[in-house]
Design a protein around this motif. Structure first.
Motif, PDB file in Angstrom:
ATOM      1  N   HIS A 294       0.315  -2.311  74.234  1.00  0.00           N
ATOM      2  CA  HIS A 294       1.496  -2.153  75.097  1.00  0.00           C
ATOM      3  C   HIS A 294       1.112  -2.165  76.574  1.00  0.00           C
ATOM      4  O   HIS A 294       1.800  -2.770  77.398  1.00  0.00           O
ATOM      5  CB  HIS A 294       2.237  -0.861  74.750  1.00  0.00           C
ATOM      6  N   LEU A 295      -0.001  -1.513  76.887  1.00  0.00           N
ATOM      7  CA  LEU A 295      -0.458  -1.472  78.270  1.00  0.00           C
ATOM      8  C   LEU A 295      -0.817  -2.879  78.765  1.00  0.00           C
ATOM      9  O   LEU A 295      -0.397  -3.290  79.855  1.00  0.00           O
ATOM     10  CB  LEU A 295      -1.675  -0.556  78.404  1.00  0.00           C
ATOM     11  N   SER A 296      -1.555  -3.608  77.955  1.00  0.00           N
ATOM     12  CA  SER A 296      -1.941  -4.975  78.327  1.00  0.00           C
ATOM     13  C   SER A 296      -0.711  -5.866  78.489  1.00  0.00           C
ATOM     14  O   SER A 296      -0.619  -6.661  79.438  1.00  0.00           O
ATOM     15  CB  SER A 296      -2.868  -5.561  77.253  1.00  0.00           C
ATOM     16  N   TYR A 297       0.239  -5.703  77.587  1.00  0.00           N
ATOM     17  CA  TYR A 297       1.473  -6.496  77.616  1.00  0.00           C
ATOM     18  C   TYR A 297       2.262  -6.242  78.905  1.00  0.00           C
ATOM     19  O   TYR A 297       2.703  -7.179  79.576  1.00  0.00           O
ATOM     20  CB  TYR A 297       2.323  -6.133  76.393  1.00  0.00           C
ATOM     21  N   VAL A 298       2.412  -4.959  79.274  1.00  0.00           N
ATOM     22  CA  VAL A 298       3.197  -4.607  80.472  1.00  0.00           C
ATOM     23  C   VAL A 298       2.497  -5.104  81.734  1.00  0.00           C
ATOM     24  O   VAL A 298       3.153  -5.622  82.655  1.00  0.00           O
ATOM     25  CB  VAL A 298       3.445  -3.085  80.544  1.00  0.00           C
ATOM     26  N   ILE A 299       1.184  -4.959  81.803  1.00  0.00           N
ATOM     27  CA  ILE A 299       0.448  -5.430  82.987  1.00  0.00           C
ATOM     28  C   ILE A 299       0.571  -6.948  83.120  1.00  0.00           C
ATOM     29  O   ILE A 299       0.828  -7.480  84.211  1.00  0.00           O
ATOM     30  CB  ILE A 299      -1.041  -5.009  82.921  1.00  0.00           C
ATOM     31  N   ASN A 300       0.414  -7.662  82.002  1.00  0.00           N
ATOM     32  CA  ASN A 300       0.498  -9.133  82.023  1.00  0.00           C
ATOM     33  C   ASN A 300       1.885  -9.629  82.407  1.00  0.00           C
ATOM     34  O   ASN A 300       2.037 -10.511  83.257  1.00  0.00           O
ATOM     35  CB  ASN A 300       0.109  -9.715  80.656  1.00  0.00           C
ATOM     36  N   LYS A 301       2.902  -9.028  81.772  1.00  0.00           N
ATOM     37  CA  LYS A 301       4.269  -9.502  82.003  1.00  0.00           C
ATOM     38  C   LYS A 301       4.899  -8.872  83.241  1.00  0.00           C
ATOM     39  O   LYS A 301       5.615  -9.546  83.992  1.00  0.00           O
ATOM     40  CB  LYS A 301       5.141  -9.201  80.777  1.00  0.00           C
ATOM     41  N   GLY A 302       4.630  -7.582  83.462  1.00  0.00           N
ATOM     42  CA  GLY A 302       5.275  -6.870  84.560  1.00  0.00           C
ATOM     43  C   GLY A 302       4.684  -7.160  85.927  1.00  0.00           C
ATOM     44  O   GLY A 302       5.397  -7.146  86.930  1.00  0.00           O
ATOM     45  N   PHE A 303       3.382  -7.444  85.965  1.00  0.00           N
ATOM     46  CA  PHE A 303       2.730  -7.668  87.257  1.00  0.00           C
ATOM     47  C   PHE A 303       2.147  -9.083  87.384  1.00  0.00           C
ATOM     48  O   PHE A 303       1.564  -9.416  88.416  1.00  0.00           O
ATOM     49  CB  PHE A 303       1.616  -6.633  87.462  1.00  0.00           C
ATOM     50  N   ASN A 304       2.301  -9.873  86.324  1.00  0.00           N
ATOM     51  CA  ASN A 304       1.761 -11.245  86.296  1.00  0.00           C
ATOM     52  C   ASN A 304       0.269 -11.295  86.615  1.00  0.00           C
ATOM     53  O   ASN A 304      -0.213 -12.167  87.346  1.00  0.00           O
ATOM     54  CB  ASN A 304       2.529 -12.151  87.281  1.00  0.00           C
ATOM     55  N   LYS A 305      -0.446 -10.315  86.097  1.00  0.00           N
ATOM     56  CA  LYS A 305      -1.892 -10.237  86.308  1.00  0.00           C
ATOM     57  C   LYS A 305      -2.554  -9.780  85.016  1.00  0.00           C
ATOM     58  O   LYS A 305      -1.901  -9.176  84.165  1.00  0.00           O
ATOM     59  CB  LYS A 305      -2.233  -9.217  87.406  1.00  0.00           C
ATOM     60  N   ASN A 306      -3.859 -10.044  84.899  1.00  0.00           N
ATOM     61  CA  ASN A 306      -4.584  -9.421  83.797  1.00  0.00           C
ATOM     62  C   ASN A 306      -5.110  -8.064  84.270  1.00  0.00           C
ATOM     63  O   ASN A 306      -4.983  -7.710  85.452  1.00  0.00           O
ATOM     64  CB  ASN A 306      -5.721 -10.318  83.276  1.00  0.00           C
TER      65      ASN A 306
END
Length: 370
Positions: A294-306
């Motif tokens: 969930h954390l990886s998903y939110v960072i990728n989608k929410g901030f457009n970053k890895n």
């Protein structure tokens, strides 16, 4: 001591170093990357057999040819594929051989059949030699290339869960591939046009340096996925996804998504976990009490970053504050790098330059002149 004697000394050093290094890798004193180190140890031992002829000749005092033996040729032929297996396990310790992986045995079996056919006179020696050379080139180029691209892919993947990747990016394996590839091409070209005997001394010096380089890095390589088996498998599954794939999957509701995104930003600003140089996806997920997926998903989608980009942007912003503050003049650039959560000056400089188009030193001078 003449060149010939020096070359003999180099041969002994290379062979002895490779055998010793092979044993160290197989015993794995640090108990890390166990399968990868086991295969890498076997690779080093197979690599050492390429100097067997010269070693036995020195021991016996006359010319000895071990290389033409079928058994020796077969195990030497396996060298690139064993190296590739070590790369596979370094980049994915959960990798398991499947029935479909029998494909890895195709070229070695063809190679063995060709040797047996030549030995029993079933095939013409000239044709067999051409097949022999062709198979060696194909095997070496294919697995060298495959190993190289596997490492490159790994370097992108680890940014999904680690904020500092210098000690787990396997650059040293990439350098080995490139150096050996260039050396072999150069040796072949030189062989075609000149007497290669005069080149052996210089080639052996370079090989000895490569062996010591390998020893320096392989013996201190850290565990790439430092976690329990369950979490390790979760991290591997996350890092196996591309960022585009991670964004496309809807893992949580929009409401939970916004809540987690807000919590991430709040924790990053209030608790500054990015100042911990060992921060990774697991530690941050534990701090937020959410799953790593969930954390990886939110960072990728929410901030457009890895994960790597997201954390290091915070570190650079913090470093800017330290660089601008005159009270920190006593701190060196390395000191500021450590204070900001980086574990090396090189990593700090590269990241800072990438995000600001300036080095930390240039930024400090510009800021102080304003």
């Amino acid at each position: 001591m003449n060149t010939s004697e020096l070359n003999n000394f180099l041969v002994i050093l290379i062979y002895g170093s490779l055998v010793l290094l092979s044993l160290l890798e197989l015993t794995n004193p640090l108990k890390v990357n166990k399968k990868a180190n086991a295969f890498f140890g076997v690779f080093l031992f197979l690599w050492s057999t390429f100097w067997l002829d010269e070693v036995f000749s020195l021991v016996k005092g006359s010319n000895v040819e071990i290389h033409p033996l079928i058994f020796v040729q077969v195990i030497q032929f396996l060298t690139p594929i064993v190296f590739y297996f070590s790369v596979l396990f370094f980049t994915n310790p959960a990798f398991k051989f499947k029935l479909s992986d029998v494909k890895y045995a195709v070229l070695p079996v063809i190679f063995l059949v060709n040797l047996l056919f030549r030995y029993f006179g079933i095939i013409n020696a000239g044709i067999s030699a051409l097949i022999f050379i062709g198979l060696i080139l194909v095997q070496a180029l294919f697995y060298t290339g495959l190993s190289y691209f596997t490492i490159r892919k790994h370097q992108r993947r680890i940014q999904m869960f680690s904020s500092n990747t210098e000690e787990i990016n396997l650059n040293w394996l990439e350098y080995i591939i490139l150096v050996i590839f260039v050396m072999n091409i150069g040796y072949i070209i030189y062989n075609l046009f000149y007497d290669s005997t005069s080149l052996n001394f210089f080639i052996n010096i370079i090989f000895l340096l490569v062996v010591y380089f390998v020893a320096c890095y392989c013996l201190r390589q850290k565990e790439i996925y430092p976690a329990g088996k369950k979490v390790q498998e979760e991290l591997i599954s996350i890092s196996s996804e591309t960022e585009a794939e991670a964004v496309k999957k809807k893992l949580i509701s929009d409401e939970d998504f916004l809540k987690i995104k807000h919590n991430i930003e709040a924790v990053m600003q209030s608790e500054k976990p990015y100042l911990d140089s060992e921060l990774n996806l697991i530690r941050l997920s534990e701090l937020l009490s959410i799953s790593t997926h969930h954390l990886s998903y939110v960072i990728n989608k929410g901030f457009n970053k890895n994960f790597f980009q997201y954390v290091n942007e915070y570190r650079i912003e913090y470093a800017k504050i330290l660089l601008k503050n005159d009270k920190n003049n006593k701190l060196s650039i390395l000191g500021i790098a450590y204070e900001s959560g980086f574990n090396s000056k090189t990593s700090f400089n590269n990241t800072f330059k990438k995000l600001t188009d300036q080095t930390p030193s240039e930024f400090k001078k510009t800021s102080s002149s304003l």
